[in-house]
Write a protein that holds these residues in place. Structure first.
Motif, PDB file in Angstrom:
ATOM      1  N   ARG A  41       0.926  -0.855  -0.180  1.00 18.78           N
ATOM      2  CA  ARG A  41      -0.189   0.260   0.020  1.00 18.78           C
ATOM      3  C   ARG A  41       0.922   1.427  -0.133  1.00 18.78           C
ATOM      4  NH1 ARG A  41      -5.324  -1.408  -0.240  1.00 18.78           N
ATOM      5  NH2 ARG A  41      -5.625  -3.128  -0.530  1.00 18.78           N
ATOM      6  N   SER A  42       0.332   1.982  -0.324  1.00 22.34           N
ATOM      7  CA  SER A  42       0.465   3.748  -0.072  1.00 22.34           C
ATOM      8  C   SER A  42       0.746   4.931   1.288  1.00 22.34           C
ATOM      9  CB  SER A  42       0.584   4.236  -0.958  1.00 22.34           C
ATOM     10  OG  SER A  42      -0.879   5.280  -0.896  1.00 22.34           O
ATOM     11  N   TRP A  43       0.111   3.756   2.475  1.00 21.82           N
ATOM     12  CA  TRP A  43      -0.472   4.059   3.245  1.00 21.82           C
ATOM     13  C   TRP A  43      -0.567   3.477   4.644  1.00 21.82           C
ATOM     14  CZ3 TRP A  43      -4.686   2.183   4.241  1.00 21.82           C
ATOM     15  CH2 TRP A  43      -5.757   1.641   3.885  1.00 21.82           C
ATOM     16  N   HIS A  44       0.236   3.405   5.720  1.00 17.93           N
ATOM     17  CA  HIS A  44       0.085   3.078   6.664  1.00 17.93           C
ATOM     18  C   HIS A  44      -1.605   2.938   7.851  1.00 17.93           C
ATOM     19  CE1 HIS A  44       3.901   2.062   7.787  1.00 17.93           C
ATOM     20  NE2 HIS A  44       4.646   3.480   7.370  1.00 17.93           N
ATOM     21  N   THR A  45      -1.757   1.771   8.244  1.00 14.17           N
ATOM     22  CA  THR A  45      -2.667   2.026   8.871  1.00 14.17           C
ATOM     23  C   THR A  45      -2.851   1.398  10.485  1.00 14.17           C
ATOM     24  OG1 THR A  45      -4.778   0.515   8.855  1.00 14.17           O
ATOM     25  CG2 THR A  45      -2.818  -0.776   8.454  1.00 14.17           C
ATOM     26  N   LYS A  46      -3.414   1.741  11.403  1.00  9.83           N
ATOM     27  CA  LYS A  46      -3.055   1.201  12.850  1.00  9.83           C
ATOM     28  C   LYS A  46      -3.973   0.994  13.303  1.00  9.83           C
ATOM     29  CE  LYS A  46      -2.103   6.455  14.355  1.00  9.83           C
ATOM     30  NZ  LYS A  46      -2.693   7.564  15.123  1.00  9.83           N
ATOM     31  N   TYR A  47      -4.996  -0.153  12.538  1.00 10.58           N
ATOM     32  CA  TYR A  47      -6.051  -1.128  12.324  1.00 10.58           C
ATOM     33  C   TYR A  47      -4.982  -2.272  12.640  1.00 10.58           C
ATOM     34  CZ  TYR A  47      -9.063  -5.359  11.679  1.00 10.58           C
ATOM     35  OH  TYR A  47      -9.687  -6.115  11.899  1.00 10.58           O
ATOM     36  N   ARG A  48      -5.154  -3.448  13.723  1.00  8.59           N
ATOM     37  CA  ARG A  48      -3.884  -5.424  13.662  1.00  8.59           C
ATOM     38  C   ARG A  48      -6.207  -5.187  14.092  1.00  8.59           C
ATOM     39  NH1 ARG A  48      -1.220  -1.440  12.300  1.00  8.59           N
ATOM     40  NH2 ARG A  48       0.887  -1.341  12.938  1.00  8.59           N
ATOM     41  N   GLY A  49      -5.831  -6.920  13.527  1.00 14.88           N
ATOM     42  CA  GLY A  49      -6.586  -7.835  13.571  1.00 14.88           C
ATOM     43  C   GLY A  49      -6.912  -8.835  12.064  1.00 14.88           C
ATOM     44  N   ARG A  50      -8.105  -9.507  12.461  1.00 15.75           N
ATOM     45  CA  ARG A  50      -8.994 -10.173  10.700  1.00 15.75           C
ATOM     46  C   ARG A  50      -8.486  -8.962  10.200  1.00 15.75           C
ATOM     47  NH1 ARG A  50      -7.680 -14.483   9.161  1.00 15.75           N
ATOM     48  NH2 ARG A  50      -6.755 -15.423  10.764  1.00 15.75           N
ATOM     49  N   PHE A  51      -9.441  -9.426   9.150  1.00 15.94           N
ATOM     50  CA  PHE A  51     -10.014  -8.885   8.032  1.00 15.94           C
ATOM     51  C   PHE A  51     -10.636  -9.199   7.307  1.00 15.94           C
ATOM     52  CE2 PHE A  51      -5.991  -7.627   6.321  1.00 15.94           C
ATOM     53  CZ  PHE A  51      -6.183  -7.111   4.710  1.00 15.94           C
ATOM     54  N   LEU A  52     -11.876  -8.835   6.624  1.00 15.87           N
ATOM     55  CA  LEU A  52     -11.914  -9.804   5.477  1.00 15.87           C
ATOM     56  C   LEU A  52     -11.442  -9.264   3.867  1.00 15.87           C
ATOM     57  CD1 LEU A  52     -16.242  -9.599   6.127  1.00 15.87           C
ATOM     58  CD2 LEU A  52     -14.988 -11.493   6.248  1.00 15.87           C
ATOM     59  N   VAL A  53     -11.086 -10.372   3.772  1.00 10.56           N
ATOM     60  CA  VAL A  53     -10.360 -10.473   1.835  1.00 10.56           C
ATOM     61  C   VAL A  53     -11.356  -9.979   0.732  1.00 10.56           C
ATOM     62  CG1 VAL A  53      -8.619 -11.180   0.492  1.00 10.56           C
ATOM     63  CG2 VAL A  53      -8.270 -11.102   2.839  1.00 10.56           C
ATOM     64  N   HIS A  54     -11.307  -9.084   0.006  1.00 10.23           N
ATOM     65  CA  HIS A  54     -12.494  -8.216   0.034  1.00 10.23           C
ATOM     66  C   HIS A  54     -11.769  -8.008  -2.084  1.00 10.23           C
ATOM     67  CE1 HIS A  54     -14.703  -5.688  -3.441  1.00 10.23           C
ATOM     68  NE2 HIS A  54     -16.238  -7.171  -2.558  1.00 10.23           N
ATOM     69  N   ALA A  55     -12.220  -9.181  -3.063  1.00 10.49           N
ATOM     70  CA  ALA A  55     -11.283  -9.400  -4.106  1.00 10.49           C
ATOM     71  C   ALA A  55     -12.499  -8.806  -4.640  1.00 10.49           C
ATOM     72  CB  ALA A  55     -11.315 -10.463  -5.024  1.00 10.49           C
ATOM     73  N   SER A  56     -11.728  -7.066  -5.422  1.00  4.76           N
ATOM     74  CA  SER A  56     -12.327  -6.062  -6.528  1.00  4.76           C
ATOM     75  C   SER A  56     -12.441  -6.790  -7.467  1.00  4.76           C
ATOM     76  CB  SER A  56     -11.320  -5.146  -5.967  1.00  4.76           C
ATOM     77  OG  SER A  56     -10.460  -4.963  -6.742  1.00  4.76           O
ATOM     78  N   LYS A  57     -13.872  -6.314  -8.455  1.00  5.57           N
ATOM     79  CA  LYS A  57     -14.048  -6.003  -9.407  1.00  5.57           C
ATOM     80  C   LYS A  57     -13.024  -6.070 -10.983  1.00  5.57           C
ATOM     81  CE  LYS A  57     -19.124  -6.466  -9.259  1.00  5.57           C
ATOM     82  NZ  LYS A  57     -20.600  -5.342  -9.826  1.00  5.57           N
ATOM     83  N   GLY A  58     -12.113  -4.705 -10.667  1.00  5.70           N
ATOM     84  CA  GLY A  58     -11.744  -4.246 -11.428  1.00  5.70           C
ATOM     85  C   GLY A  58     -10.178  -4.483 -11.029  1.00  5.70           C
ATOM     86  N   VAL A  59     -10.287  -5.840 -12.698  1.00  5.49           N
ATOM     87  CA  VAL A  59      -8.351  -5.906 -13.335  1.00  5.49           C
ATOM     88  C   VAL A  59      -8.559  -5.774 -14.267  1.00  5.49           C
ATOM     89  CG1 VAL A  59      -9.413  -8.149 -12.595  1.00  5.49           C
ATOM     90  CG2 VAL A  59      -6.455  -7.570 -12.247  1.00  5.49           C
ATOM     91  N   THR A  60      -7.212  -5.405 -15.114  1.00  2.00           N
ATOM     92  CA  THR A  60      -7.299  -5.385 -16.101  1.00  2.00           C
ATOM     93  C   THR A  60      -6.116  -6.926 -16.845  1.00  2.00           C
ATOM     94  OG1 THR A  60      -5.045  -4.538 -16.320  1.00  2.00           O
ATOM     95  CG2 THR A  60      -6.928  -2.791 -16.332  1.00  2.00           C
ATOM     96  N   ARG A  61      -6.518  -7.142 -17.945  1.00  3.71           N
ATOM     97  CA  ARG A  61      -5.595  -8.221 -18.821  1.00  3.71           C
ATOM     98  C   ARG A  61      -3.546  -8.414 -18.249  1.00  3.71           C
ATOM     99  NH1 ARG A  61      -8.036 -12.444 -20.877  1.00  3.71           N
ATOM    100  NH2 ARG A  61     -10.233 -12.768 -21.587  1.00  3.71           N
ATOM    101  N   ASP A  62      -4.076  -6.649 -18.529  1.00  3.94           N
ATOM    102  CA  ASP A  62      -2.123  -6.507 -18.029  1.00  3.94           C
ATOM    103  C   ASP A  62      -1.813  -6.309 -16.726  1.00  3.94           C
ATOM    104  OD1 ASP A  62      -1.549  -5.643 -20.744  1.00  3.94           O
ATOM    105  OD2 ASP A  62      -1.863  -4.201 -20.182  1.00  3.94           O
ATOM    106  N   GLU A  63      -2.554  -5.874 -15.947  1.00  5.41           N
ATOM    107  CA  GLU A  63      -2.681  -6.503 -14.661  1.00  5.41           C
ATOM    108  C   GLU A  63      -2.478  -7.879 -14.354  1.00  5.41           C
ATOM    109  OE1 GLU A  63      -4.365  -2.138 -12.563  1.00  5.41           O
ATOM    110  OE2 GLU A  63      -5.732  -3.973 -13.443  1.00  5.41           O
ATOM    111  N   TYR A  64      -3.163  -8.319 -14.332  1.00  3.10           N
ATOM    112  CA  TYR A  64      -3.392  -9.842 -14.398  1.00  3.10           C
ATOM    113  C   TYR A  64      -2.023 -10.681 -14.812  1.00  3.10           C
ATOM    114  CZ  TYR A  64      -4.383 -14.800 -14.971  1.00  3.10           C
ATOM    115  OH  TYR A  64      -4.096 -16.037 -14.504  1.00  3.10           O
ATOM    116  N   THR A  65      -1.289  -9.996 -16.325  1.00  5.34           N
ATOM    117  CA  THR A  65      -0.282 -10.751 -16.198  1.00  5.34           C
ATOM    118  C   THR A  65       0.463 -10.187 -15.773  1.00  5.34           C
ATOM    119  OG1 THR A  65      -1.783 -11.389 -19.262  1.00  5.34           O
ATOM    120  CG2 THR A  65       1.200 -11.108 -18.730  1.00  5.34           C
ATOM    121  N   THR A  66       0.663  -9.417 -15.575  1.00  5.20           N
ATOM    122  CA  THR A  66       1.722  -8.818 -14.174  1.00  5.20           C
ATOM    123  C   THR A  66       1.977 -10.078 -12.788  1.00  5.20           C
ATOM    124  OG1 THR A  66       2.146  -6.446 -15.071  1.00  5.20           O
ATOM    125  CG2 THR A  66       2.683  -6.636 -13.160  1.00  5.20           C
TER     126      THR A  66
END
Length: 131
Positions: free
Chosen positions: A24-49
């Motif tokens: 990430r480009s930012w820190h967080t003070k959050y600690r603990g379990r969180f849900l992993v949400h798979a975002s909708k947006g991804v291009t084929r180039d991003e996937y290939t990388t």
């Protein structure tokens, strides 16, 4: 429960292949379990990388682009620290969230948001919020 949207296939790599840093480009003070949400947006180039990056780390069983679950929750993971640097092979950002204990969840469609966001507990499988 808190959630964080992560582009695919990075979200898949966290839940299924031991990716222990979320860049990430930012820190967080959050600690603990969180849900992993798979975002909708991804291009084929991003996937290939990301696919190439995973291959270089010995991961050969990645889902194909069309098979990726997107636009919902795919698991949970514990955030244990927010770092400025790391020796992890997954670290490549300005900041990194140190992750551990990923847990798969059956796909739950849900809209993503920026930053950490709340997901109502009643939408999650019983016992998920207490993990």
């Amino acid at each position: 429960m808190k959630a964080l949207s992560i582009k695919q296939p990075w979200a898949h790599l966290i839940i299924h292949h031991g990716k222990d840093i979320e860049n990430r480009s930012w820190h967080t003070k959050y600690r603990g379990r969180f849900l992993v949400h798979a975002s909708k947006g991804v291009t084929r180039d991003e996937y290939t990388t990301a696919y190439q990056f995973a291959l270089e780390r010995g991961i050969t069983d990645m889902p194909r682009f069309a098979e990726l679950q997107r636009g919902g929750i795919i698991g949970s993971v514990e955030l244990v620290d927010s770092l400025d640097h790391s020796d992890s092979p997954w670290y490549m950002g300005q900041k990194g969230y140190l992750l551990r204990d990923p847990q798969y969840l059956p796909f739950i469609p849900y809209p993503g948001q920026l930053q950490f966001f709340e997901v109502p507990n009643h939408l999650l499988p019983q016992g998920t919020a207490n993990v």
